[in-house]
Design a protein around this motif. Structure first.
Motif, PDB file in Angstrom:
ATOM      1  N   ARG A 116      -1.304  58.024  70.043  1.00 48.77           N
ATOM      2  CA  ARG A 116      -0.162  57.747  70.994  1.00 48.77           C
ATOM      3  C   ARG A 116       1.027  57.774  70.173  1.00 48.77           C
ATOM      4  O   ARG A 116       1.341  56.830  69.499  1.00 48.77           O
ATOM      5  N   ASN A 117       1.706  58.793  70.113  1.00 46.83           N
ATOM      6  CA  ASN A 117       2.731  59.035  69.170  1.00 46.83           C
ATOM      7  C   ASN A 117       4.067  58.131  69.867  1.00 46.83           C
ATOM      8  O   ASN A 117       4.878  58.552  70.790  1.00 46.83           O
ATOM      9  N   PRO A 118       4.572  57.458  68.819  1.00 47.01           N
ATOM     10  CA  PRO A 118       5.777  56.191  69.236  1.00 47.01           C
ATOM     11  C   PRO A 118       7.130  57.266  69.373  1.00 47.01           C
ATOM     12  O   PRO A 118       8.029  56.891  69.906  1.00 47.01           O
ATOM     13  N   LEU A 119       7.128  58.400  68.295  1.00 48.98           N
ATOM     14  CA  LEU A 119       8.257  59.057  68.188  1.00 48.98           C
ATOM     15  C   LEU A 119       8.577  59.892  69.553  1.00 48.98           C
ATOM     16  O   LEU A 119       9.730  59.936  69.835  1.00 48.98           O
ATOM     17  N   HIS A 120       7.440  60.291  70.299  1.00 47.97           N
ATOM     18  CA  HIS A 120       7.742  61.236  71.264  1.00 47.97           C
ATOM     19  C   HIS A 120       8.518  60.142  72.505  1.00 47.97           C
ATOM     20  O   HIS A 120       9.286  60.540  73.058  1.00 47.97           O
ATOM     21  N   ALA A 121       7.917  58.887  72.827  1.00 48.39           N
ATOM     22  CA  ALA A 121       8.571  57.927  73.486  1.00 48.39           C
ATOM     23  C   ALA A 121       9.871  57.672  73.254  1.00 48.39           C
ATOM     24  O   ALA A 121      10.893  57.727  74.004  1.00 48.39           O
ATOM     25  N   LEU A 122       9.991  57.531  72.083  1.00 48.06           N
ATOM     26  CA  LEU A 122      11.114  56.978  71.650  1.00 48.06           C
ATOM     27  C   LEU A 122      12.327  57.983  71.424  1.00 48.06           C
ATOM     28  O   LEU A 122      13.612  57.624  72.158  1.00 48.06           O
ATOM     29  N   ALA A 164      22.483  45.303  77.885  1.00 50.16           N
ATOM     30  CA  ALA A 164      20.988  45.145  77.752  1.00 50.16           C
ATOM     31  C   ALA A 164      20.208  45.041  78.760  1.00 50.16           C
ATOM     32  O   ALA A 164      19.128  45.510  78.623  1.00 50.16           O
ATOM     33  N   GLU A 165      20.376  44.616  79.743  1.00 45.55           N
ATOM     34  CA  GLU A 165      19.493  44.590  81.197  1.00 45.55           C
ATOM     35  C   GLU A 165      19.297  46.044  81.519  1.00 45.55           C
ATOM     36  O   GLU A 165      18.170  46.614  81.823  1.00 45.55           O
ATOM     37  N   ALA A 184       4.723  50.698  73.852  1.00 39.56           N
ATOM     38  CA  ALA A 184       5.238  49.598  73.714  1.00 39.56           C
ATOM     39  C   ALA A 184       6.775  49.802  73.068  1.00 39.56           C
ATOM     40  O   ALA A 184       6.929  50.159  72.081  1.00 39.56           O
ATOM     41  N   LEU A 185       8.006  49.499  73.963  1.00 39.14           N
ATOM     42  CA  LEU A 185       9.309  49.672  73.636  1.00 39.14           C
ATOM     43  C   LEU A 185       9.636  48.240  73.565  1.00 39.14           C
ATOM     44  O   LEU A 185       9.825  47.491  74.647  1.00 39.14           O
ATOM     45  N   THR A 186      10.365  47.782  72.700  1.00 36.91           N
ATOM     46  CA  THR A 186      10.939  46.530  72.485  1.00 36.91           C
ATOM     47  C   THR A 186      12.610  46.645  72.314  1.00 36.91           C
ATOM     48  O   THR A 186      12.991  47.370  71.169  1.00 36.91           O
ATOM     49  N   ILE A 187      13.447  45.830  72.856  1.00 37.93           N
ATOM     50  CA  ILE A 187      14.801  45.870  72.726  1.00 37.93           C
ATOM     51  C   ILE A 187      15.384  44.401  72.121  1.00 37.93           C
ATOM     52  O   ILE A 187      15.394  43.524  72.767  1.00 37.93           O
ATOM     53  N   HIS A 203      15.464  50.745  81.376  1.00 44.62           N
ATOM     54  CA  HIS A 203      14.990  52.119  81.120  1.00 44.62           C
ATOM     55  C   HIS A 203      13.762  51.886  79.992  1.00 44.62           C
ATOM     56  O   HIS A 203      12.713  52.874  80.249  1.00 44.62           O
ATOM     57  N   ALA A 204      13.805  51.183  79.232  1.00 50.93           N
ATOM     58  CA  ALA A 204      12.547  51.204  78.231  1.00 50.93           C
ATOM     59  C   ALA A 204      11.506  50.863  78.903  1.00 50.93           C
ATOM     60  O   ALA A 204      10.171  51.362  78.731  1.00 50.93           O
ATOM     61  N   ALA A 205      11.411  49.902  80.089  1.00 48.33           N
ATOM     62  CA  ALA A 205      10.320  49.773  80.648  1.00 48.33           C
ATOM     63  C   ALA A 205       9.772  50.840  81.554  1.00 48.33           C
ATOM     64  O   ALA A 205       8.386  51.246  81.676  1.00 48.33           O
ATOM     65  N   ARG A 206      10.760  51.710  82.240  1.00 46.98           N
ATOM     66  CA  ARG A 206       9.961  52.699  82.656  1.00 46.98           C
ATOM     67  C   ARG A 206       9.479  53.993  81.669  1.00 46.98           C
ATOM     68  O   ARG A 206       8.409  54.202  82.146  1.00 46.98           O
ATOM     69  N   ILE A 207      10.167  54.030  80.541  1.00 48.17           N
ATOM     70  CA  ILE A 207       9.431  54.879  79.493  1.00 48.17           C
ATOM     71  C   ILE A 207       7.959  54.425  78.963  1.00 48.17           C
ATOM     72  O   ILE A 207       7.130  55.130  79.046  1.00 48.17           O
ATOM     73  N   GLU A 208       8.127  53.129  78.929  1.00 47.39           N
ATOM     74  CA  GLU A 208       6.853  52.451  78.382  1.00 47.39           C
ATOM     75  C   GLU A 208       5.693  52.505  79.339  1.00 47.39           C
ATOM     76  O   GLU A 208       4.401  52.883  79.187  1.00 47.39           O
ATOM     77  N   ALA A 209       5.941  52.523  80.806  1.00 47.89           N
ATOM     78  CA  ALA A 209       4.943  52.623  81.757  1.00 47.89           C
ATOM     79  C   ALA A 209       4.488  53.958  81.718  1.00 47.89           C
ATOM     80  O   ALA A 209       3.163  54.366  81.916  1.00 47.89           O
TER      81      ALA A 209
END
Length: 379
Positions: free
Chosen positions: A202-208, A269-270, A286-289, A275-281
């Motif tokens: 699961r490539n984190p760079l693609h999601a990032l 920040a919110e 997993a995306l952390t900010i 936005h991160a929660a949508r990409i993670e789903a």
């Protein structure tokens, strides 16, 4: 009368690279006490700060704010004159670290304040707040002084921060606000695997990179009457992966946002977290900010105070300054929570550079502007 240009050179000779005091505040304390100011050192966590008041506490009060700490000079051998020499050349130019940012500004308002109270003692008070922590973390500088003032019942009605505000010529620009600044560190964690078998990873760079692309595609806003559109910049992407045939487990990025008064740091920040929660789903990565808010956007709206300073600058320079909110952050972001604040100072294009220097006449002109502002305020 005190010559602000001479005082600038004397301050430059104090090697006050953050967090070192270097003798600059000691020099100013001696001058101010001799002129009848009540002076207090407000040091916190090893940072040296100075508070000085002339006049009665609680009276109508004009304030100045500035800093005597400077950034490191780099290689002294690269300088035409030693960086802490305060050299005055045959053309009337003062050389040295802090010549523009901002020992000259401090010298100008200290000299103007002392001459003003000696020549025409006002029915009111002056407060000077001078920090040694503007170029550093800024946690124990102007914030510490303002905290101390609140505890002591000290108050400014208005304040000028003497930061360099003019791009190329005196009188071009004064700052009536600043954009906010926020840095967001984004972490992405996926599943490591072989590049030939992506279905097992699961490539984190693609999601990032998808996340970052979407952040930069949609403008945050289109600006306001006094602010340009907010800007988002990707400043780093990294995964620490030396192998071309390995899908990394994790990746990270850094985003900096300079935002106008349509936003707050918390609101941005919110927004990034949603936005991160949508990409993670959608990706399973997993995306952390992590947010670092170094300053909120603010505006001192045009009115009597802004108009007064602008009128004086126009009269003294034959230029009507643009009312601007451009640039980075300054300690005005802290003063604005205490009282209305504007920034006006010297031409700043040489600040932080090798061979930083300033014409002595420009420093004297700034001293004259500050003196005239005090006359107008206490008329």
């Amino acid at each position: 009368m005190i010559d602000a240009a001479d005082l600038t050179a004397r301050l430059i000779r104090c090697p006050s690279v953050t967090p070192e005091e270097g003798g600059a505040l000691v020099l100013l304390q001696d001058l101010l006490e001799e002129a009848g100011f009540e002076v207090h050192r407000v040091d916190r966590n090893g940072t040296a700060n100075l508070f000085a008041r002339w006049g009665a506490k609680g009276a109508r009060t004009f304030g100045f704010n500035g800093h005597t700490d400077v950034v490191p000079p780099g290689d002294p051998g690269s300088w035409t004159h030693p960086p802490f020499s305060g050299h005055l050349d045959d053309e009337g130019v003062i050389w040295g670290r802090g010549a523009t940012d901002m020992k000259s500004g401090v010298a100008a308002f200290v000299a103007a304040a002392i001459d003003f109270v000696r020549q025409t003692p006002p029915d009111g008070a002056l407060i000077l707040t001078i920090t040694g922590d503007e170029e550093g973390p800024s946690r124990d500088g102007t914030i510490a002084i303002l905290d101390w003032m609140a505890q002591q019942g000290e108050r400014m009605d208005v304040c000028i921060v003497g930061e360099p505000s003019n791009p190329d010529h005196m009188g071009e620009m004064m700052k009536i606000g600043r954009r906010g600044s926020a840095t967001f560190r984004i972490g992405a964690r996926g599943v490591q695997g072989h590049a030939a078998y992506p279905h097992r990873a699961r490539n984190p760079l693609h999601a990032l990179t998808r996340y970052l692309a979407e952040l930069t595609t949609e403008p945050l806003d289109h600006g306001t009457d006094h602010f340009d559109p907010s800007g988002l910049q990707i400043t780093s992407i990294d995964c620490g992966n030396p192998a071309s045939n390995v899908i990394p487990e994790s990746a990270s990025a850094v985003v900096n946002i300079r935002f106008n008064d349509l936003h707050s740091g918390a609101g941005l920040a919110e927004r990034l977290a949603d936005h991160a929660a949508r990409i993670e789903a959608e990706t399973g990565v997993a995306l952390t900010i992590t947010a670092e808010i170094s300053g909120e956007a603010f505006l001192t709206a045009p009115g009597p105070f802004v108009d007064m300073v602008r009128d004086v600058v126009t009269q003294e320079t034959n230029r009507q300054p643009v009312l601007s909110t451009s640039g980075g952050t300054s300690d005005a972001r802290f003063v604005k929570d205490h009282c209305p604040v504007v920034e006006f100072g010297l031409v700043g294009h040489l600040m932080h550079q090798v061979d930083e220097r300033v014409p002595a006449q420009q420093v004297r002109q700034l001293q004259s502007i500050y003196h005239r502002v005090l006359e107008r305020f206490f008329e």
